[in-house]
Design an enzyme around this catalytic site. Structure first.
Site, PDB file in Angstrom:
ATOM      1  CE  LYS A  81      -3.932   2.180   2.340  1.00 23.02           C
ATOM      2  NZ  LYS A  81      -4.957   2.060   3.402  1.00 23.02           N
ATOM      3  CB  SER A 156      -7.474   4.598   2.072  1.00 23.43           C
ATOM      4  OG  SER A 156      -6.989   3.827   3.153  1.00 23.43           O
ATOM      5  CB  SER A 180      -8.950   2.176   4.830  1.00 29.79           C
ATOM      6  OG  SER A 180      -9.308   3.539   4.815  1.00 29.79           O
TER       7      SER A 180
END
Length: 465
Positions: A81, A156, A180
Site C-alpha cells: 500500500k 483507502s 479502509s
C-alpha cells in the site's frame, strides 16, 4: 510450469514455488502479464518496477536452490500500500507533496512481509493520505473497480483490493481507520480484515497511543488471509501495545463451523444509518443461510450511539496533529474534504478529546458485554451502506434519496465498529441486480481474530454451496 494461474490461491502459489513446480521468475511473469492486461484500465498498481522485480524473483530462486530456509510467502509477487514506507521505493501517500519521496527504512509491516520472502513489484494506489473510501489522487489518478470499471474500487486500500480481485497480486496489505480495508474488500469482492487493536503492530508512529487506524491483511479467501495475518501479527518491542500471540497462531488451515453460534444480525444498528435497499436485502438474506448452517440468529445489535461523535472527534484530532503544519504551509496541496477535516481538528478543546476517549472506553465496555457470557458470538451487519458508486463521484451524495452531507456519512456501518476496537472482516456474500459485489461484515470480541477467521471460512463455504 505447472497448471498454476494468477487466480490460484496464494497458498497454492507459495506451495508450488517451494516444491519447485514453478519458479519465482515464472510466477512473476504470470502476474506481470496480468498487470499488463488489466492495470492500464484499472490503475491499481503504481510505481511498478519490473526490472527490480525480476532481480528479486531471481534472488528468490537462488535462495531456494541453495537450500536456505525460506519464509511462508517466498516467491509471491507483492505490491505494498502506498502509505506504507518501503525502503528505496517511491512512496507518495497519494500526495503531491510526496510525489518523489523515497523512504530510507521499511515500516514494520513491510519489514515482516519482506522477511517472509515476497518479491516486491510496486505499490498499490491510495486516496490522498489514505483519507476517504474512494481511491483517487493528483499523483497517480483514479483506481477503478475490477468488476465494473465505471465504479469505485473503494478505499483507502482501493488499489490493493482491485489488484487482488483482478489477479495482479495474490495477497495485499492495507490499513483501516474508517473502513479502509473493509469497504474496498466489499466493493471488489475480496476479503479484508480490520484486526483487533494491537494484533498487527505498527512502527514507526508519531503517536503509539492513537489507535483508530490499524494495519491488516487482504486476500481472496479466508485461508489466504490467514496466511498473511500469520506474517503480520505478533509482538514487537517497538510497539508497546502489541498483543502477545505469535503470528503462527493465525496460520492456515482455517476451518470453521456455524453450528451452535449465537449471531446478532442488524441491517442498520437500529436505524443508526441509512442503507441502500439492495445492500440491505443482501445482508438480510444472510439470516436464513446462517440459520440453516446451525447458527441461532436474532435481530439484535449493540447500542453504539456515541460512535458518531467519537469517531469524528478522534479522527479530526488525529488529522490536525498529523497534517496541520503541512496544511498551513501548503494550503492548496490538500483535497478540500481532507483540508476541512484537518481544520475541524483545530477547533477541538481538551475536553472534546477527553470526551472522545471516554466514549470510546464506554463503547469498548458495551461490546465486551454484548459478546460476553450469555451474549452473542458474532455481530453481522453491512460492510458498506452502498454498493460501488460511480467512479466520477467523490462520494455518494444520497442513499435511498436521503442526502449525505459529508464524505464520511456513507461509511458509518464501518467506522461505528472502528471505535469499538473489535476485529471485523468483510466477506463476499452477494451481488446487486447489476452484478456489483456486496460484502457481509462479521464482528467478534476483541482478541478473537482466529475465531473470526474461522467464522468467515464457514460463511464462505455456505456461499459456495
Amino acid at each position: 510450469m505447472s497448471d498454476l494461474t494468477v487466480d490460484s490461491t496464494a497458498r497454492d502459489q507459495a506451495a508450488a514455488v517451494r516444491r519447485r513446480e514453478v519458479s519465482a521468475r515464472e510466477l512473476l511473469d504470470l502476474h506481470l502479464a496480468r498487470i499488463g492486461e488489466r492495470n492500464p484500465e484499472l490503475n491499481a498498481i503504481v510505481s511498478l518496477d519490473e526490472e527490480r522485480a525480476r532481480e528479486g524473483a531471481a534472488a528468490a530462486d537462488e535462495r531456494l536452490a541453495s537450500g536456505a530456509e525460506v519464509g511462508p510467502l517466498h516467491g509471491l509477487p507483492f505490491a505494498f500500500k502506498d502509505t506504507h514506507d518501503v525502503a528505496g521505493w517511491r512512496t507518495t501517500y497519494g500526495s503531491p507533496l510526496y510525489a518523489d519521496h523515497v523512504p530510507d527504512r521499511d515500516d514494520l509491516v513491510v519489514e515482516r512481509v519482506r522477511r517472509a520472502g515476497v518479491v516486491v513489484i510496486g505499490k498499490t494506489n491510495v486516496p490522498e493520505f489514505a483519507a476517504g473510501s474512494h481511491t483517487f489522487n493528483r499523483v497517480f489518478g483514479l483506481t477503478r473497480n475490477p468488476v465494473d470499471p465505471r465504479r469505485s474500487a473503494g478505499g483507502s486500500s482501493g488499489g490493493a483490493a482491485c489488484a487482488l480481485a483482478a489477479g495482479m497480486v495474490p495477497l495485499a496489505d492495507g490499513s483501516d481507520m474508517g473502513g479502509s480495508l473493509r469497504n474496498p474488500a466489499s466493493f471488489c469482492g475480496v476479503v479484508g480484515l480490520r484486526p483487533s487493536l494491537g494484533r498487527v503492530p505498527q512502527w514507526p508512529s508519531a503517536n503509539q497511543w492513537e489507535t483508530t487506524s490499524v494495519a491488516g491483511p487482504m486476500a481472496r479467501n479466508a485461508g489466504d488471509l490467514a496466511l498473511l495475518l500469520s506474517v503480520l501479527a505478533g509482538p514487537d518491542p517497538r510497539a508497546p501495545q502489541a498483543l502477545g500471540d505469535p503470528g503462527s497462531a493465525f496460520a492456515p488451515p482455517v476451518v470453521g463451523s456455524l453450528a451452535g453460534l449465537r449471531v446478532a444480525l442488524s441491517v442498520d444498528l437500529g436505524g443508526a444509518f441509512e442503507v441502500d435497499e439492495e445492500v440491505a436485502a443482501v445482508v438480510s438474506s444472510a439470516a436464513p443461510v446462517l440459520a440453516a448452517a446451525g447458527a441461532s440468529v436474532d435481530a439484535a445489535h449493540p447500542v453504539l450511539t456515541e460512535a458518531e461523535d467519537t469517531f469524528r472527534t478522534l479522527r479530526a484530532w488525529h488529522f490536525q496533529a498529523t497534517f496541520g503544519d503541512e496544511l498551513r504551509a501548503h494550503p492548496d496541496a490538500f483535497k478540500p474534504a481532507l483540508a476541512d477535516n484537518i481544520r475541524a481538528g483545530e477547533g477541538l478543546t481538551g475536553a472534546d478529546v477527553a470526551r472522545g476517549f471516554a466514549q470510546r472506553t464506554a463503547l469498548s465496555e458495551r461490546m465486551r458485554e454484548f459478546f460476553g457470557p450469555g451474549g452473542y458470538d458474532v455481530l453481522v451487519l453491512p460492510v458498506s451502506q452502498v454498493p460501488p458508486f460511480p467512479a466520477d463521484q467523490e462520494y455518494p451524495t444520497s442513499i435511498n434519496g436521503r442526502p449525505m452531507e459529508t464524505y464520511l456519512d456513507w461509511m458509518r456501518s464501518a467506522y461505528f465498529i472502528t471505535v469499538t476496537g473489535c476485529p471485523a472482516i468483510s466477506v463476499p456474500f452477494g451481488r446487486t441486480a447489476a452484478g456489483l459485489p456486496v460484502g457481509l461484515q462479521l464482528v467478534a470480541a476483541h482478541g478473537r481474530d482466529r475465531f473470526l477467521l474461522e467464522v468467515a471460512a464457514a460463511v464462505e463455504a455456505e456461499v459456495a454451496r
